[in-house]
Design a protein around this motif. Structure first.
Motif, PDB file in Angstrom:
ATOM      1  N   TRP A  48       0.798  -1.226   0.000  1.00 17.37           N
ATOM      2  CA  TRP A  48       0.000   0.000   0.000  1.00 17.37           C
ATOM      3  C   TRP A  48       0.832   1.278   0.000  1.00 17.37           C
ATOM      4  O   TRP A  48       0.280   2.360  -0.063  1.00 17.37           O
ATOM      5  CB  TRP A  48      -0.906   0.032   1.254  1.00 17.37           C
ATOM      6  N   ASN A  84     -10.374   0.913 -16.642  1.00 14.79           N
ATOM      7  CA  ASN A  84     -11.584   0.503 -15.927  1.00 14.79           C
ATOM      8  C   ASN A  84     -11.461   0.784 -14.425  1.00 14.79           C
ATOM      9  O   ASN A  84     -11.861  -0.017 -13.600  1.00 14.79           O
ATOM     10  CB  ASN A  84     -11.851  -0.991 -16.186  1.00 14.79           C
ATOM     11  N   ARG A  85     -10.878   1.929 -14.073  1.00 14.14           N
ATOM     12  CA  ARG A  85     -10.704   2.279 -12.675  1.00 14.14           C
ATOM     13  C   ARG A  85     -11.307   3.647 -12.406  1.00 14.14           C
ATOM     14  O   ARG A  85     -11.265   4.525 -13.263  1.00 14.14           O
ATOM     15  CB  ARG A  85      -9.204   2.344 -12.314  1.00 14.14           C
ATOM     16  N   VAL A  94      -9.547   7.915   2.236  1.00 15.69           N
ATOM     17  CA  VAL A  94      -8.725   6.852   2.827  1.00 15.69           C
ATOM     18  C   VAL A  94      -7.254   7.085   2.494  1.00 15.69           C
ATOM     19  O   VAL A  94      -6.376   7.012   3.360  1.00 15.69           O
ATOM     20  CB  VAL A  94      -9.179   5.461   2.319  1.00 15.69           C
ATOM     21  N   ASN A  95      -6.989   7.399   1.238  1.00 12.28           N
ATOM     22  CA  ASN A  95      -5.599   7.559   0.823  1.00 12.28           C
ATOM     23  C   ASN A  95      -4.994   8.872   1.304  1.00 12.28           C
ATOM     24  O   ASN A  95      -3.771   8.959   1.495  1.00 12.28           O
ATOM     25  CB  ASN A  95      -5.467   7.378  -0.689  1.00 12.28           C
ATOM     26  N   ASN A 176      -2.919   2.933  -5.340  1.00 12.10           N
ATOM     27  CA  ASN A 176      -3.826   1.998  -4.670  1.00 12.10           C
ATOM     28  C   ASN A 176      -5.201   1.904  -5.326  1.00 12.10           C
ATOM     29  O   ASN A 176      -5.804   0.829  -5.345  1.00 12.10           O
ATOM     30  CB  ASN A 176      -4.002   2.403  -3.201  1.00 12.10           C
TER      31      ASN A 176
ATOM     32  N   ASP B   7      -8.391  -0.991   4.062  1.00 14.14           N
ATOM     33  CA  ASP B   7      -7.637  -1.302   2.839  1.00 14.14           C
ATOM     34  C   ASP B   7      -7.816  -0.139   1.853  1.00 14.14           C
ATOM     35  O   ASP B   7      -8.944   0.170   1.464  1.00 14.14           O
ATOM     36  CB  ASP B   7      -8.205  -2.602   2.247  1.00 14.14           C
ATOM     37  N   PRO B   8      -6.719   0.524   1.468  1.00 11.53           N
ATOM     38  CA  PRO B   8      -6.856   1.699   0.587  1.00 11.53           C
ATOM     39  C   PRO B   8      -6.954   1.369  -0.900  1.00 11.53           C
ATOM     40  O   PRO B   8      -7.039   2.277  -1.725  1.00 11.53           O
ATOM     41  CB  PRO B   8      -5.568   2.468   0.864  1.00 11.53           C
ATOM     42  N   THR B   9      -6.936   0.088  -1.245  1.00 13.29           N
ATOM     43  CA  THR B   9      -6.914  -0.254  -2.669  1.00 13.29           C
ATOM     44  C   THR B   9      -8.330  -0.440  -3.204  1.00 13.29           C
ATOM     45  O   THR B   9      -9.288  -0.586  -2.443  1.00 13.29           O
ATOM     46  CB  THR B   9      -6.119  -1.558  -2.917  1.00 13.29           C
ATOM     47  N   ALA B  10      -8.433  -0.442  -4.517  1.00 11.97           N
ATOM     48  CA  ALA B  10      -9.727  -0.659  -5.161  1.00 11.97           C
ATOM     49  C   ALA B  10      -9.511  -1.544  -6.374  1.00 11.97           C
ATOM     50  O   ALA B  10      -8.428  -1.574  -6.947  1.00 11.97           O
ATOM     51  CB  ALA B  10     -10.334   0.664  -5.587  1.00 11.97           C
ATOM     52  N   GLY B  11     -10.528  -2.249  -6.743  1.00 15.21           N
ATOM     53  CA  GLY B  11     -10.458  -3.094  -7.931  1.00 15.21           C
ATOM     54  C   GLY B  11     -11.047  -2.384  -9.132  1.00 15.21           C
ATOM     55  O   GLY B  11     -11.346  -1.192  -9.072  1.00 15.21           O
ATOM     56  N   PRO B  12     -11.219  -3.107 -10.228  1.00 15.89           N
ATOM     57  CA  PRO B  12     -11.829  -2.523 -11.428  1.00 15.89           C
ATOM     58  C   PRO B  12     -13.254  -2.033 -11.130  1.00 15.89           C
ATOM     59  O   PRO B  12     -13.929  -2.577 -10.260  1.00 15.89           O
ATOM     60  CB  PRO B  12     -11.861  -3.679 -12.420  1.00 15.89           C
ATOM     61  N   ALA B  13     -13.671  -1.007 -11.860  1.00 19.35           N
ATOM     62  CA  ALA B  13     -15.015  -0.453 -11.662  1.00 19.35           C
ATOM     63  C   ALA B  13     -16.081  -1.500 -11.991  1.00 19.35           C
ATOM     64  O   ALA B  13     -17.120  -1.566 -11.350  1.00 19.35           O
ATOM     65  CB  ALA B  13     -15.189   0.784 -12.521  1.00 19.35           C
ATOM     66  N   THR B  14     -15.820  -2.290 -13.006  1.00 14.41           N
ATOM     67  CA  THR B  14     -16.726  -3.393 -13.330  1.00 14.41           C
ATOM     68  C   THR B  14     -15.881  -4.642 -13.513  1.00 14.41           C
ATOM     69  O   THR B  14     -14.734  -4.561 -13.946  1.00 14.41           O
ATOM     70  CB  THR B  14     -17.498  -3.125 -14.634  1.00 14.41           C
ATOM     71  N   ALA B  15     -16.424  -5.791 -13.177  1.00 16.73           N
ATOM     72  CA  ALA B  15     -15.647  -7.020 -13.244  1.00 16.73           C
ATOM     73  C   ALA B  15     -15.285  -7.333 -14.700  1.00 16.73           C
ATOM     74  O   ALA B  15     -16.128  -7.243 -15.596  1.00 16.73           O
ATOM     75  CB  ALA B  15     -16.456  -8.157 -12.642  1.00 16.73           C
ATOM     76  N   ALA B 102      -0.193  -1.158 -23.422  1.00 12.08           N
ATOM     77  CA  ALA B 102      -1.372  -1.648 -22.717  1.00 12.08           C
ATOM     78  C   ALA B 102      -2.613  -1.462 -23.574  1.00 12.08           C
ATOM     79  O   ALA B 102      -3.465  -2.352 -23.689  1.00 12.08           O
ATOM     80  CB  ALA B 102      -1.519  -0.912 -21.388  1.00 12.08           C
ATOM     81  N   ALA B 132       0.150  -6.700 -17.849  1.00 11.51           N
ATOM     82  CA  ALA B 132      -0.721  -6.165 -16.801  1.00 11.51           C
ATOM     83  C   ALA B 132      -2.081  -5.796 -17.388  1.00 11.51           C
ATOM     84  O   ALA B 132      -3.122  -6.013 -16.760  1.00 11.51           O
ATOM     85  CB  ALA B 132      -0.075  -4.956 -16.140  1.00 11.51           C
ATOM     86  N   MET B 133      -2.087  -5.245 -18.604  1.00 10.59           N
ATOM     87  CA  MET B 133      -3.354  -4.892 -19.231  1.00 10.59           C
ATOM     88  C   MET B 133      -4.160  -6.134 -19.575  1.00 10.59           C
ATOM     89  O   MET B 133      -5.377  -6.174 -19.373  1.00 10.59           O
ATOM     90  CB  MET B 133      -3.117  -4.048 -20.487  1.00 10.59           C
ATOM     91  N   LEU B 136      -5.700  -7.209 -16.438  1.00 13.64           N
ATOM     92  CA  LEU B 136      -6.747  -6.254 -16.070  1.00 13.64           C
ATOM     93  C   LEU B 136      -8.019  -6.496 -16.879  1.00 13.64           C
ATOM     94  O   LEU B 136      -9.137  -6.311 -16.401  1.00 13.64           O
ATOM     95  CB  LEU B 136      -6.213  -4.850 -16.354  1.00 13.64           C
TER      96      LEU B 136
END
Lengths: 376, 183
Positions: A48, A84-85, A94-95, A176, B7-15, B102, B132-133, B136
């Motif tokens: 993190w 897609n973020r 949070v960050n 993050n 947890d400060p992380t996030a995943g993709p906006a849509t799966a 990417a 990585a892309m 993703l």
């Protein structure tokens, strides 16, 4: 205190001497501090951090940050659509907490994101770029003093919590929330020093001109943020002249260097030291005059560019039909337009030096300022 | 331990879902090949060399050239639709920068999803970014063609050499000749 005294004090703090109650308290405190240290290590283990320790974030801390804005926690404030973020107000909070911000800095963080999202380079993949650009966040208005945002001595350097942590929070979101990490989706070739540290206040009190936010349209005295991405800063040390044109000639030389030309493009801005700004203003130069003077003279010749292997061969030297707008018979105009030369006055009035900064990308900065929300 | 730590992380906006590869034919004879270039220096020139070689050596009937102007964004819908309508297979490239490598992988997957076999060409310097892309996008291990970095400063004869060297793998990727990674 003598060396022996320091040693004795150190031993006492470690609980070696002292009465029983004090020793118990020290031991308990040590346990809590060990836990704090373990929490920081845990954050490292999770990937993190940007390499420096982060502040462990809890739910009540996040609520303190969210209480500083009227915006809903789930509002999307930034996005990288091609990955897609997206980032919500809450994820930014949070960050920001993780970065070491105080809750009252959070409206500045949100304004910085709003300003950054107006930059074509930011929405166009800048965070992943091989040039590894840094967000430059410029803060205007009285909020600089309320939050302790440095605008004077050492403004580009370390030592000031608000400057350091507001900028760092941007980088932690990129890492993050967007998942853009070095040597993965971020492909910076070398990166640049202080990439996530460039939050500066403008030294409005000693600037001879209107603040940047006022120049681009907000009422003077507004708490506001302007932002863009930079590739680097390069110093111009000129404690040698009182002649404004000689000083501008010195700036022009740095602005016009071939290394910064990605033909047929280049860009520049100025973080002017107070002495340089006051010298120019005392000789009748407005910001607009400085921009125009440098726009006209920052031109690199075809011969110089060719010697550096950056000849404009394919483009029409004479300009006109088939030519490029920034290329003429003499060479390449280094600035896309006068007003694209961002001018910020910052630093101490103790030496006549300034920084040429290099905006990233070819689309130009938005020339807009975002007002910082106030809940008072 | 640390169950209260956010947890400060996030995943993709849509799966993201894995993309199934388009069906391949055994060879490219009589086919229409799309060339989807980006704006990086020499990308179009490299793909043009590939296109010429495909005509000369693999019986390709027609070459359709398209260029996308953003190095980061996915291929615009109208260009994608044209390529899908007018081409049997598409070569995408050249992924020669952090975000365009990417992006090229994402475009390759978009073409596959639309039923058109694609061969994406990236330089070896951007393997991590391209991989990585692919991950993703829900398709870790997606196969793309690698050429040596850099491509931007090459002369025309050097580009030709690169195209000649990459051609067998490009052809294999576009046809049933390639042992494809299971999705």
């Amino acid at each position: 205190m003598t060396a022996a005294g320091v040693a004795a004090g150190g031993a006492q703090a470690a609980g070696v001497v002292g009465d029983g109650a004090q020793a118990d308290e020290v031991a308990a405190d040590q346990e809590r501090l060990d836990y704090a240290r373990a929490a920081i290590e845990y954050a490292y283990d999770q990937g993190w951090t940007d390499g420096l320790p982060v502040v462990p974030v809890t739910r009540p801390m996040v609520e303190e940050f969210l209480a500083q804005t009227s915006r809903p926690a789930d509002e999307v404030i930034a996005a990288v659509p091609h990955l897609n973020r997206q980032c919500t107000v809450e994820q930014a909070a949070v960050n920001a907490a993780l970065a070491g911000c105080r809750p009252e800095y959070f409206p500045v963080v949100l304004a910085a994101w709003d300003a950054l999202m107006r930059e074509k380079a930011v929405v166009g993949g800048g965070w992943q770029s091989t040039s590894g650009p840094a967000p430059l966040i410029v803060v205007n208005g009285p909020i600089r003093h309320r939050l302790g945002i440095n605008c004077a001595g050492g403004v580009l350097g370390p030592g000031f919590r608000a400057n350091a942590t507001i900028a760092r929070s941007i980088g932690l979101v990129v890492r993050n929330v967007f998942g853009i990490r070095p040597q993965e989706l971020e492909q910076a070739t070398q990166g640049l020093p202080g990439r996530w540290t460039l939050c500066v206040g403008e030294n409005e009190e000693e600037s001879p001109w209107e603040p940047l936010a006022a120049e681009v349209g907000l009422p003077a005295g507004t708490d506001a943020v302007c932002a863009t991405l930079l590739r680097t800063c390069e110093f111009v040390d000129n404690r040698h002249t009182q002649n404004p044109e000689e000083l501008l000639t010195d700036f022009a030389d740095t602005i016009s260097r071939t290394g910064a030309a990605i033909v047929p493009y280049s860009s520049a801005g100025l973080v002017l030291g107070v002495e340089h700004a006051q010298l120019l203003a005392a000789n009748g130069f407005t910001k607009r005059d400085v921009q125009q003077w440098l726009y006209e003279r920052c031109v690199r010749s075809h011969e110089d560019l060719e010697r550096a292997g950056k000849g404009l061969g394919g483009w029409n030297r004479a300009g006109g039909a088939g030519g490029r707008p920034r290329i003429d018979e003499y060479g390449l105009h280094m600035l896309p337009s006068p007003e694209q030369l961002m001018i910020v006055v910052a630093g101490a009035r103790n030496a006549a030096m300034s920084m040429v900064v290099r905006p990233f990308g070819f689309a130009g900065w938005s020339r807009t300022a975002v007002a910082i929300e106030s809940r008072e | 331990m640390f169950s209260a730590m956010i947890d400060p992380t996030a995943g993709p906006a849509t799966a993201a879902k894995a993309t199934a590869l388009a069906a391949r034919k055994p060879d490219l004879r009589g086919s229409r090949v799309g060339l989807l270039a980006n704006v990086k220096r020499n990308a179009e020139q490299f793909l043009d060399e590939v296109g010429a070689l495909l005509r000369q050596e693999h019986g390709v009937a027609e070459v359709v050239r398209r260029k996308k102007m953003s190095i980061t964004d996915p291929v615009p819908r109208e260009i994608l639709d044209e390529l899908v309508a007018e081409c049997d297979v598409v070569v995408v490239g050249v992924g020669d920068c952090g975000s365009c490598s990417a992006s090229a992988v994402a475009d390759g997957l978009a073409l596959e999803a639309a039923g058109v076999p694609a061969a994406v060409v990236c330089t070896d310097a951007f393997k991590v970014s391209a991989d990585a892309m692919a991950a993703l996008q829900g398709s870790p291990g997606y196969h793309y063609v690698r050429t040596a970095h850099p491509v931007a400063p090459l002369s025309q004869p050097e580009l030709r050499e690169r195209a000649v060297a990459a051609l067998p793998e490009i052809v294999a990727t576009l046809t049933t000749g390639h042992p494809r990674v299971a999705m």
